[in-house]
Design an enzyme around this catalytic site. Structure first.
Site, PDB file in Angstrom:
ATOM      1  N   GLU A   1       0.832  -1.211   0.000  1.00 60.46           N
ATOM      2  CA  GLU A   1       0.000   0.000   0.000  1.00 60.46           C
ATOM      3  C   GLU A   1       0.866   1.260   0.000  1.00 60.46           C
ATOM      4  OE1 GLU A   1      -3.047   0.521   2.891  1.00 60.46           O
ATOM      5  OE2 GLU A   1      -3.645  -1.569   2.882  1.00 60.46           O
TER       6      GLU A   1
ATOM      7  N   SER B   1       5.085 -21.622   0.748  1.00 66.82           N
ATOM      8  CA  SER B   1       4.930 -22.978   1.254  1.00 66.82           C
ATOM      9  C   SER B   1       4.271 -23.831   0.187  1.00 66.82           C
ATOM     10  CB  SER B   1       4.070 -22.973   2.527  1.00 66.82           C
ATOM     11  OG  SER B   1       4.633 -22.137   3.518  1.00 66.82           O
TER      12      SER B   1
ATOM     13  N   ASP C   1      -5.467  -9.962   1.873  1.00 62.36           N
ATOM     14  CA  ASP C   1      -5.174  -8.618   2.376  1.00 62.36           C
ATOM     15  C   ASP C   1      -5.952  -8.408   3.677  1.00 62.36           C
ATOM     16  OD1 ASP C   1      -4.869  -5.939   2.889  1.00 62.36           O
ATOM     17  OD2 ASP C   1      -5.569  -5.257   0.930  1.00 62.36           O
TER      18      ASP C   1
ATOM     19  N   ASP D   1      -4.951  -2.512   6.679  1.00 61.53           N
ATOM     20  CA  ASP D   1      -5.064  -1.257   5.937  1.00 61.53           C
ATOM     21  C   ASP D   1      -4.354  -0.142   6.679  1.00 61.53           C
ATOM     22  OD1 ASP D   1      -6.774  -1.844   3.607  1.00 61.53           O
ATOM     23  OD2 ASP D   1      -8.299  -2.317   5.101  1.00 61.53           O
TER      24      ASP D   1
END
Length: 761
Positions: free
Chosen positions: A158, A229, A301, A304
């Site tokens: 971001e 992974s 996600d 923020d």
């Protein structure tokens, strides 16, 4: 056969317990009841890993400065900002009903071992003597309040995207990361276009730093881009055994001791073996009598960045139609060698404030699923330890919060399944790809949870699996849920699916061979472009054109390719294609995206993009050839990837002690195969190619024939340098081999090398 036996009197031991340690250092706990089993798990974790788990707790709770001095005061403050500070009743209620009692028992076991070291100081690991510190006692909630040991994402992306847009315009962000599925960034309205200070990300990073020992200035953690992974489960018709086989190898930044710890926990109604983190009760990857299970990161996600306009006195932030007070907490901070300090922590309704710029009257705050009940890392795994089938496993996943993860499960009945465990914010009017104003216009509207995510049960292909790649199906409503658009390089999954979509039937041994596969599909795609360039190949180009694309330790082509790709091709593309200076803003390039720019001969290469692309590839290859010649000599037949690429388990204190003691603390080096683009994922630092991330623990489970399962944990099970199991598995790991993961009592007894009997003290 008689084996050495020790009886230990333990304060607070609820019932009867025994620990059998096999010849590979794996402890097999047998207890009279579940409470005693988890008590003994905690006691045993402290027996083998006390320095590590004590440091884990102090790092997570912001208590490092008390042991290590003023250099850690800032790190402690950052860690305290990232702790869970919500209602503990709601937190406990978010997990399986047994979670609270099991965690309380686990912590009591840790504390019992700490008490034992006070009576018998010789049991203390040597690190405490080196640092002149002591282990502390735990509270049950400590395990849950420490959130940052399992990172969520995407704060760094971001910030980078915002700063690129401010300096170069939004269109320049296409050189930063690729999106899956295709997506156009929703630029937030009301955002003041200004560069976000580096201090914002630095504060989160030092609070979440995995390798927390640095006696000088705190350093940023190794980037997570090379982490990944693999796991998969094979249906019976895809195996030579006629039973499912499950493979698991989670990858993380390497620590010393290893991040993972294998343990076997047995009590009436409970029989589970596998691996987890030694400071957390239970097991995350493993099996019980009925099912085998594993997970990888699903890169959703879950955080923020909010930017706030502050009042003139900096005590309030604009919200809605007015101003809202910043909540401030003051806490004591003990600092070794100094009087106690008082630190100030500031919070908005969304979470902690990471940085304040008083001149611009802006504050930068983090909102994360970490502050939501039920998102303590891996505690959700306690819910499936006693699951009898896939249905029970998936029911336990319903409460999974963090880290967002792909799960595979196989049952004795022959069925296999895949599911996502997650808790991702619903963002009704933005996509999470850029910071937003914190004034109330951008609020979460609930969550996408496990039940909303894709699941697969007994697919016709006969396998399920993941390697952190983009795996959302075409009918998933990504435009509504917006769970994430930035994914790990798909090269590992491309190789996995290439092999598993064939006709081969797999054994345990051939499954291990696939886990340790070193074929790079990324390399093949780029070498194919080199092959098509007209002209007589140079020695460098000829070497790669004759190479088999395998990053084995003895590979000359592998040594040249990795030096070329990592140190020359990717950096040069990033300096050449984007606007000048943009590359410096991207800490770690998106390797899949850069590879795609090259393969497609992106128009940014110039008016004749293919010709310019080819010239850049050839010039960077010659530069890499010259560098490897300096490193390995002029005889290319003597070049070997393993000469450059070495596994080395560096103890965090080794820099600060004598060479003799450092040699006891450190393990290695040894040549290592693979790299970030191969299933055998062993990421490295470009400066000297030392392995810094990837596989430290792996497992292959023969479902139902449990004693045929195998594992490895490097450099060893124990974190005590005096133990024979501190470094014994390092050569096994370096050679891509494994040891038995025994389950039956008869097999354990046969392989046991020591017995510890616990009795009430």
């Amino acid at each position: 056969m008689s084996i050495p036996s020790e009886t230990i009197l333990v304060e607070g031991l609820p019932g009867e317990a025994e620990i059998l340690i096999d010849r590979w250092g794996i402890p097999h706990i047998t207890a009279s009841d579940e409470t005693t089993a988890f008590f003994t798990q905690g006691f045993n974790a402290a027996r083998d890993r006390l320095w590590q788990i004590d440091l884990w707790r102090k790092r997570g709770l912001g208590l490092m400065a008390e042991d290590f001095g003023p250099a850690y005061a800032e790190r402690d403050r950052a860690a305290r900002l990232l702790m869970y500070r919500g209602d503990m009743a709601a937190e406990w209620a978010a997990y399986t009903p047994e979670a609270k009692g099991w965690t309380e028992a686990f912590v009591a076991g840790v504390n019992a071992y700490v008490a034992l070291t006070e009576r018998e100081p010789e049991r203390l690991p040597p690190e405490f003597g080196i640092m002149g510190s002591k282990p502390a006692r735990w509270l049950p909630e400590d395990v849950l309040r420490c959130r940052a040991h399992a990172r969520v994402r995407n704060l760094d992306a971001e910030i980078t995207r915002h700063n690129i847009a401010v300096k170069y315009g939004m269109e320049a962000d296409r050189f930063h990361k690729g999106f899956q599925p295709d997506w156009t960034v929703m630029v937030p309205e009301g955002m003041d276009p200004h560069p976000i200070p580096a201090e914002v990300l630095r504060m989160q990073n030092i609070g979440a730093e995995p390798n927390a020992i640095n006696l000088g200035t705190p350093t940023l953690p190794a980037d997570l881009a090379d982490e990944g992974s693999n796991h998969w489960a094979l249906a019976p018709h895809r195996t030579t055994t006629g039973r499912p086989i499950l493979a698991s190898d989670p990858h993380r930044v390497h620590e010393q001791p290893s991040l993972r710890y294998a343990v076997h926990i047995t009590a009436p109604g409970l029989n589970v073996i596998g691996s987890g983190e030694p400071a957390v009760p239970g097991i995350t990857f493993g099996h019980n009598d009925d099912i085998a299970f594993a997970m990888t990161i699903h890169p959703a996600d879950q955080e923020d960045l909010y930017i706030y306009e502050l009042s003139e006195d900096l005590t309030r932030y604009r919200y809605g139609g007015g101003w809202e007070a910043i909540r401030t907490e003051r806490e004591p901070l003990k600092v070794r060698g100094e009087p106690d300090r008082e630190i100030e922590l500031s919070f908005t309704r969304h979470g902690p404030i990471l940085h304040v710029n008083p001149e611009t009257r802006r504050a930068y705050g983090l909102r994360s699923v970490w502050w939501e009940a039920g998102t303590a890392a891996y505690i959700g795994a306690l819910g499936y330890l006693k699951a009898k089938d896939i249905k029970g496993y998936l029911a336990a996943l319903d409460s999974w919060g963090a880290p967002s993860s792909n799960h595979v499960v196989a049952e004795v009945a022959g069925n296999i399944a895949y599911a996502v465990g997650t808790k991702v914010p619903l963002r009704p009017n933005w996509d999470g790809l850029m910071p937003v104003p914190g004034d109330g216009r951008y609020e979460w509207a609930g969550f996408t949870t496990t039940r909303d995510m894709p699941r697969h049960y007994n697919p016709a292909s006969g396998w399920v699996g993941s390697a952190n790649q983009y795996n959302l199906p075409a009918d998933f409503d990504a435009a509504f849920r917006r769970t994430g658009f930035e994914w790990t390089d798909g090269a590992r999954y491309a190789r996995l699916s290439q092999v598993l979509n064939g006709e081969t039937k797999f054994s345990v041994a051939s499954t291990l061979a696939l886990q340790t596969d070193v074929t790079s599909v990324q390399a093949k795609s780029l070498v194919d472009v080199l092959r098509a360039i007209p002209g007589t190949p140079s020695p460098a180009r000829a070497l790669l054109m004759g190479w088999d694309h395998r990053l084995s330790t003895d590979s000359a082509g592998g040594a040249l390719y990795e030096a070329w790709f990592t140190k020359h091709l990717v950096p040069t593309v990033m300096r050449t294609l984007p606007p000048e200076g943009l590359a410096a803003m991207v800490a770690v390039p998106d390797t899949q995206h850069v590879t795609n720019l090259v393969l497609k001969a992106d128009p940014a290469f110039g008016p004749e993009p293919e010709k310019a692309r080819d010239a850049l590839m050839l010039s960077t290859l010659e530069a890499a050839f010259a560098e490897v010649t300096k490193l390995l000599g002029p005889d290319t037949t003597a070049w070997a990837w393993g000469t450059l690429h070495q596994g080395f388990a560096e103890h965090p204190l080794s820099k600060y002690v004598s060479p003799e003691l450092a040699a006891q603390l450190n393990v290695g080096p040894l040549p290592k195969s693979g790299a970030g683009s191969t299933l055998n994922n062993n990421g490295y630092r470009p400066s000297d190619f030392r392995v810094t991330s990837g596989v430290t623990w792996r497992m292959v489970v023969d479902v139902g024939n449990w004693d045929a399962s195998i594992t490895v944990n490097t450099p060893g099970q124990s974190g005590d340098p005096r133990s024979p199991h501190y470094r014994d598995l390092f050569p096994v790991w370096a050679k891509d081999e494994a040891v038995p993961l025994l389950y039956s009592r008869a097999a354990i007894e046969e392989a046991a090398e020591a017995r510890i009997v616990l009795k009430r003290g």
